[in-house]
Scaffold this active site. Sequence first.
Site, PDB file in Angstrom:
ATOM      1  N   SER A 107     -43.351  -2.507  87.724  1.00 19.80           N
ATOM      2  CA  SER A 107     -44.321  -2.666  86.924  1.00 19.80           C
ATOM      3  C   SER A 107     -44.569  -4.489  86.670  1.00 19.80           C
ATOM      4  CB  SER A 107     -44.115  -1.933  85.842  1.00 19.80           C
ATOM      5  OG  SER A 107     -45.026  -2.266  84.813  1.00 19.80           O
ATOM      6  N   GLY A 108     -45.580  -4.761  86.875  1.00 14.11           N
ATOM      7  CA  GLY A 108     -45.858  -6.309  86.224  1.00 14.11           C
ATOM      8  C   GLY A 108     -45.687  -7.242  87.505  1.00 14.11           C
ATOM      9  N   THR A 112     -52.080  -4.744  90.586  1.00 18.95           N
ATOM     10  CA  THR A 112     -53.454  -4.435  90.373  1.00 18.95           C
ATOM     11  C   THR A 112     -54.348  -5.618  90.509  1.00 18.95           C
ATOM     12  OG1 THR A 112     -52.864  -3.125  88.545  1.00 18.95           O
ATOM     13  CG2 THR A 112     -54.899  -3.912  88.407  1.00 18.95           C
ATOM     14  N   ASN A 157     -45.199  -5.268  81.125  1.00 18.58           N
ATOM     15  CA  ASN A 157     -46.659  -5.873  81.699  1.00 18.58           C
ATOM     16  C   ASN A 157     -47.550  -5.631  80.778  1.00 18.58           C
ATOM     17  OD1 ASN A 157     -48.957  -6.627  83.000  1.00 18.58           O
ATOM     18  ND2 ASN A 157     -48.626  -5.060  84.501  1.00 18.58           N
ATOM     19  N   SER A 160     -50.770  -3.189  81.840  1.00 15.30           N
ATOM     20  CA  SER A 160     -49.842  -2.247  82.963  1.00 15.30           C
ATOM     21  C   SER A 160     -50.756  -0.893  83.208  1.00 15.30           C
ATOM     22  CB  SER A 160     -48.728  -1.813  82.247  1.00 15.30           C
ATOM     23  OG  SER A 160     -47.859  -1.011  83.239  1.00 15.30           O
ATOM     24  N   SER A 161     -50.861  -0.796  84.396  1.00 16.36           N
ATOM     25  CA  SER A 161     -51.617   0.317  85.115  1.00 16.36           C
ATOM     26  C   SER A 161     -50.798   1.808  84.400  1.00 16.36           C
ATOM     27  CB  SER A 161     -51.936   0.418  86.399  1.00 16.36           C
ATOM     28  OG  SER A 161     -52.413  -0.699  86.529  1.00 16.36           O
ATOM     29  N   GLY A 387     -46.394   0.824  88.902  1.00 13.97           N
ATOM     30  CA  GLY A 387     -45.228   0.315  89.690  1.00 13.97           C
ATOM     31  C   GLY A 387     -43.790   1.127  89.219  1.00 13.97           C
ATOM     32  N   GLU A 389     -40.619   1.767  87.169  1.00 19.43           N
ATOM     33  CA  GLU A 389     -40.493   1.267  86.013  1.00 19.43           C
ATOM     34  C   GLU A 389     -38.942   1.997  85.375  1.00 19.43           C
ATOM     35  OE1 GLU A 389     -44.233   1.428  84.039  1.00 19.43           O
ATOM     36  OE2 GLU A 389     -43.984   3.580  83.508  1.00 19.43           O
TER      37      GLU A 389
END
Length: 1108
Positions: A107-108, A112, A157, A160-161, A387, A389
Amino acid sequence: MEVKTSLLDNMIGVGDMVLLEPLSEDSFIANLRNRFDHNEIYTYIGSVVISMNPYRSLPIFTPEKVEEYRNRNFYELSPHIYALADEAYRSLRDQDKDQCILITGESGAGKTEASKLVMSYVAAVCGKGQEVNKVKEQLLQSNPVLEAFGNAKTVRNDNSSRFGKYMDIEFDFKGDPLGGVISNYLLEKSRVVKQPRGERNFHIFYQLLSGASDDTLKKLKLDRDFSKYNYLSLDSAAVNGLDDAANFRTVRNAMQIVGFMEDEVQSVLELVAAVLKLGNIEFKPESRCNGNDESRIRDKNDLKEMCELLGTEQTVLERAFSYRTVEAKQEKVCTTLNVAQAYYARDALAKNLYSRLFSWLVTRINESIKAAPKSRHKVMGVLDIYGFEIFEENSFEQFIINYCNEKLQQIFIELTLREEQEEYVREGIEWTNIEYFNNAIICDLIENHQNGILAMLDEECLRPGTVTDETFLDKLNTICAEHLHFESRLSKSSKFLTDHSLPHNCFRIQHYAGKVLYRAEGFVDKNNDLLYRDLSQAMYKANHSLMKQLFPEGNPAKVNLKRPPTAGFQFRHSVGTLMRNLQTKNPNYIRCIKPNDKKASHIFTDSLVCHQVRYLGLMENVRVRRAGYAFRQAYEPCLERYKMLCKRTWPHWRGPAREGVEVLMADLTVPAEEFSFGRSKVFIRNPRTLFFLEERRRQCLQDLATLIQKIYRGWKCRSHFLLLKKSQIVVAAWYRRYAQQNKYKRIKSATTVVQSYTRGWQARKLLRELKYQKRCEEAVTTISAYWHGTQARRELRRLKEEARRKHAVAVIWAYWKGLKVRREYRKFFRANAGKKIYNFTIQRIMQKYFLGLKSTMPSMSPIDKSWPVKPYLFLDGVHSELRRIFHLWRCKKYRSEFTEEKKAVFEEKLEASEIFKDKKALYASSVSQPFMGDYLEISKNPKYQKLNSAMDEKVLLADVVNKINRANGKGTARIFLLTKNSVVLADQKTGQVKASVPLPDLTSVSVSTQSDGFFALKLKEGSASAIKGDFLLSSEHLIEIITKLHRTGATAADSEQLNIDISDEFLVQFKHDKVCVKFIQGAPKNGNSVSCKRKNNRLLEVSVPSTV
Ligand SMILES: Nc1ncnc2c1ncn2[C@@H]1O[C@H](COP(=O)(O)OP(=O)(O)OP(=O)(O)O)[C@@H](O)[C@H]1O
Ligand SMILES: [Mg+2]
């Protein structure tokens, strides 16, 4: 063999890790750090791109960069994500291979962003045109919409998605985008109702409250203040570098571009507002008689507003928060909810509402961007999934997310490490095996159908009896105890009994990317994803079309008692489908690495990067790459692709493909260590060799293209020339035809002219001849006519002469005969004839005279003096006599028509004539004036009414006269009245009687001979009236006054005849004196008026102008 590539020239560090010397973890990290410090965020491992998150914007994504990388070989320029995108796009377009871009990292790490860069690059390099641009724009603009609803700030993030996204972009054979399909994977919906510390809810909530206009917020019954909403975490509501208000405008604009209708956008915002309102609904316990607590809504205001927004009945929803109906096999049981259950129901509704809204958005976007159905599309898939996490507290969502990442790692391992090594063995290439960690074992731990964690969770959820998170954990402890990657305090394996980092209600999994501790709490609920049917029915009942679509199971007509599939089951199923889908496509990897945990630029934390490099298996990746071959291809396509590089293989190679490739390589003098021949493929060790081949191919293609062009141009020119020639012949033929036609037309018209002239000349000649002939004929006719005429006249003359002679003879004979007879009878007639002829003639003349007179008689007016002239002298006497007789008769006739009054008038006139004619000059002018008598209209005029009434008798004459003053001869106006018996003088203004003289007292009246109006009334001496003396008066109607006086005096029987004395000098008795009034003729002066002057005591002179 020399290839120049910028990948190798002027490179910072090593652009491709395959070339790294010496290869160790340290040198690997050092190379990454070196490049990162010089803003080189991309590095290759063969065809895999490692992307470091710069956490700042770099000037390497400009349109110029896009142009730089466009249509260039992968290794030709320095590493860039654009190179990978270009490679994938060109393989798709030119080699017809479906592609997928797999972006992985925690993540981050920048997944994306990387996916957006790939999409924007492809959009920039593919075809253009109005329709294509619209498709591109819609595909790109789907990102902001999904990010607003599916992304949130987390501790790792800021954007974050919180959902997985796989997007298939579809292209036609030219490489123009046609549309796309988006698949979404499990949204982290628990975030809607609760966010960990330092994190936020989904962006859209903050964007709506910050960016919507006051009017919109009012319509949505919202307040701008975040703190008013329980579902919004406040400590991190504002995020650095995030402008929620501006983003809201971007989202609205993007929705519009993607094709959302205005009412759809409104509906979506209403549902977002409804979620916020839902969070504010609070419950309080209410004790029941059975001792249980039942929940009641604390403040109904938010509920009411929410119901208004959704068009739901408040009571229905209120009831759904207090009761729960359980249906099983035609049995319905209604139980009350306590406060905790009510909160659970509320949050379940909010989560479901939001996640369903999100899925609807994806479906709606898909509807807009879907390509028209065509026989065949080429597809490029871009996978951007949440991602890996690790949070402080990890729950079901993290478990699912990390499972997904495990699967992606698995596919990477499958295709890059295992598959590749197995291929070398299969192809009989000499190979020393390279060790790597295969995470298949972890995937198995999670997804195994019998004893995988997800299967056990499902089993637990479906099991009858009491099911809790603890029972689930117990089950895990029993079944997974022996698993190498599963750790739990209470597991049968006793090795963790003393591990205090592992709480009792948790279990830990050793993921490929690290150990993650999961709290079992909530796993069962989240997997069940239970929403009470009463709530879904209440939602279905809402008067809101979108809401109805979101809760189809609430339709009472379609009650389904079957349990819906669990969240875990659904996710495992969709991830399985995704993996199968990815395996059918040519993979392109982007491995994202996060340089630090602080979301800061310029910081490179070695340990963090090292950890990621390890779990991503990048070192192994390099090793396999280095030991192996950069490129492999089956013999047929390889020969097909490069056969033009060798004369022996071009254009056709008749033997087996492998031999062809061998000949080709030998001909190109490629060093033997650079390639190996496998069973079905040729393996090329170094990318440089591939570049060399490609470069040669490119050149060769250029030469071939030039050749083809040359031949084509020659052919084209020749055909053009032939066409021109053919055309020229056609044109010439047409032109000649045209020229001949024109010439013919000219000759024809000339001939016609000549013909017409000739014909005209002939016609004229003929005409002349005909005319001559006609003239001759006419001349003959004329001559003969003349001749006949002459003959005839001569004959006529002769006959006339003969007739005259005969007549003369007859006349002479008659005369002679008459003479003879007269001579014979003369003596008998001469005695009586003369007298008779005379009488007859006289008679005839008289007759004619009288008849003539009849027609010329004058008019009957007595004053008409005309009379016809006499015709004969001898009728002179008769003529005069007849005139006199006619006049007398005419006068008699005229008189006979008189009335009595008119007769009296004429009698007066006659009398006046008798008195004055030829005696007084004034008379002539009075003849034509009629005698009116009453000039003052005394009886009618109201002014003289008094005077009139004083008169006893009829007034015969009334007029205004001038009374001459005896002293100075000046006149004073007086009314003169004459009655049968007297003469009255009265004042003109007042009508007062000044003097009244009885007629018998009048002796005479004196007047002059001239044209003046003076007259003197002489009174009888000794009479009463004579005391003041005679009256000397002057009047315009003198003749009438005197005549009337004379007549009245005559008719009065007892009076004497009044004397009328006419002379230019007479005496007037003035009191005691006698004054002579003398009339003289004077020169006209003072406006021709008569002037009167007293000359002396005895003489009053009246001067009368001669013209009067
Ligand atoms: N190429 C880049 N240039 C500049 N900044 C970047 C780049 N890539 C990532 N970032 C920064 O890093 C942040 C996180 O990136 P991104 O959202 O792509 O991460 P992610 O891998 O998708 O994370 P998650 O799994 O949480 O969705 C971005 O918001 C951006 O600020
Ligand atoms: Mg993301």
